[in-house]
Design an enzyme around this catalytic site. Sequence first.
Site, PDB file in Angstrom:
ATOM      1  CG  ASN A 160      -1.043  -3.699  -3.054  1.00 13.30           C
ATOM      2  OD1 ASN A 160       0.000  -4.323  -3.221  1.00 13.30           O
ATOM      3  ND2 ASN A 160      -1.044  -2.412  -2.801  1.00 13.30           N
ATOM      4  CD  GLU A 257      10.031   0.467  -1.693  1.00  7.14           C
ATOM      5  OE1 GLU A 257       9.282   1.090  -0.915  1.00  7.14           O
ATOM      6  OE2 GLU A 257      10.912   1.029  -2.370  1.00  7.14           O
ATOM      7  CB  CYS A 294       1.889   0.437   0.232  1.00  3.77           C
ATOM      8  SG  CYS A 294       2.518   1.137  -1.295  1.00  3.77           S
ATOM      9  CD  GLU A 472      10.930  -1.145  -5.380  1.00  5.28           C
ATOM     10  OE1 GLU A 472       9.729  -0.934  -5.179  1.00  5.28           O
ATOM     11  OE2 GLU A 472      11.394  -2.268  -5.674  1.00  5.28           O
TER      12      GLU A 472
END
Length: 491
Positions: A160, A257, A294, A472
């Site tokens: 994505n 993640e 996300c 992150e």
Amino acid sequence: MATFEDVKGVVDDYYPLYINGQWVHGGDGERLTVTCPANGEVVTTAAVATKEDVDAAIMAAWQAWPKWRQVSQQERYTILLKIYERINAKLQHFAMVEALNCGKTVSGAVWEMLFAADQFPYFASVLRTHEDGISRPYHNVRSLVVREPVGVVGAITPWNAPFIMAAWKLAPALAAGNCVVLKPSSFTPASSMELIKEIADLLPPGVVNVVNGKGSTVGQWVLDHPGITKLSFTGSTEVGRTVGHAAAEKIIPATLELGGKSAGIYFGDIPEEKFGDAVACGVQNILMLAGQGCSLQSRILVEDTLYDRYVEALAGVFRGFKVGMPWEEDAQMGAIAYKSHMESILGYIDSGIEQGARLVCGGHRITDPPFDKGLFIEPTIFADVDSKMRIAQEEIFGPVVVVIKFHGEEEAVQIANDSVYGLGGGVFSGDLAKAIRVAEAVRTGTVTINGALSNPAGGAFGGFKESGIGRENYKTTLDHFSQLKTIHFPL
Ligand code: NAP
Ligand code: MG
């Protein structure tokens, strides 16, 4: 108006693998065929790695590592800044590559490229201030506590947002002195390969290697390889579990993640002059990337006193939202990245209808020309949604939002937390104290108050609950790519 012909030349016809500073064709000649989801045209192909290629990439990384880890902070800082300059000089190019491969709009992709570029100066700066420690446990002992890189990182990225996800991994991994083997999603290898083409000469051979191919084969070989000493994964919760198992098996760290089902909470006390902003945020926070992000807010929770008016205003914008070809300047939303994913989104829409949610607008694949050759879904709203419905619990990852009614602060928090996920979220209210209370009470890694979602470098990003482990995009990310060693000096 830009056309497909204008942009299709931004990618090469074919991308080899990148191993040990060489472009190599891969073991048995197999290729990935990459199509543009907006029109079904083949845009590029890529060599598929064999198990031997994965071995070679990891071996090259280990051969490069002893020298690379000794490169001074100053020199690594300079290299990272040069990477930034290279990306920054070609933002539009990379945005077009990403749009062509993923189906998202070029205009939207430019923002991702800016944020991706910024990872490199951000982690260059973090590196320069990431000082080691010294302690004096006894009068005659000095203990140096130093950070060492973890070695060779296996970085696995989703379809994505492949370019920015590669940057989120490469920048901190390289800053910390590691070598990397990157496995992009087999659906969208193009932008990662263009990135490597652009920066390859700045890095010694073997420091970064790229192996393309399916997750179930090439990805799994990376996970299981004894030469990988850290896994950095972005993708679904389902595959994240597999990555976690692989890390546990080898006793190595993994940053995960994963997926999300984030809630945007809209209180009835939003001042009249802010109502338009609140609607714009509701739209932006789900329809950017056509819902394929996300941390997008795919659940909108609206207080009962505002509910009907908010749903109506949201539907007004959804109905007028300009779906278009990714390269058209006025397109607000592009395509769905691949066919089985589009079918999965349509399946969720059916399930919402079957479970009794009210379909306010959208709900269909767009089949009028020129959309018939591509994968497009109408911006879709479900209202009168119960939090237990599948469409309210599972990650749809498309331009589909569910609007849930609540009464009061306590119920808002309870519904927002009624999820296995905990990635993003938002609060909109005229009462800042209440907004902060709610932001603190929702169990998610990121919350935005009275604004649209954005993840600039310096904002820790990651999940609570099944949305992942680790962060992150923040200075502590360097800690995840290194480990501490203590050197005692008895004097
Ligand atoms: P995915 O299906 O989990 O795949 C992610 C990556 O893992 C791809 O490169 C995939 O390769 C690879 N893979 C699949 N099976 C594997 C295996 N057994 N071993 C090793 N690698 C394997 O995720 P996706 O569909 O690409 O991306 C969408 C998901 O990513 C959503 O759930 C979204 O929420 C999440 N996401 C999270 C974040 C975040 O920062 N938290 C950001 C973006 C996306 P192939 O594609 O070649 O199969
Ligand atoms: Mg997937």
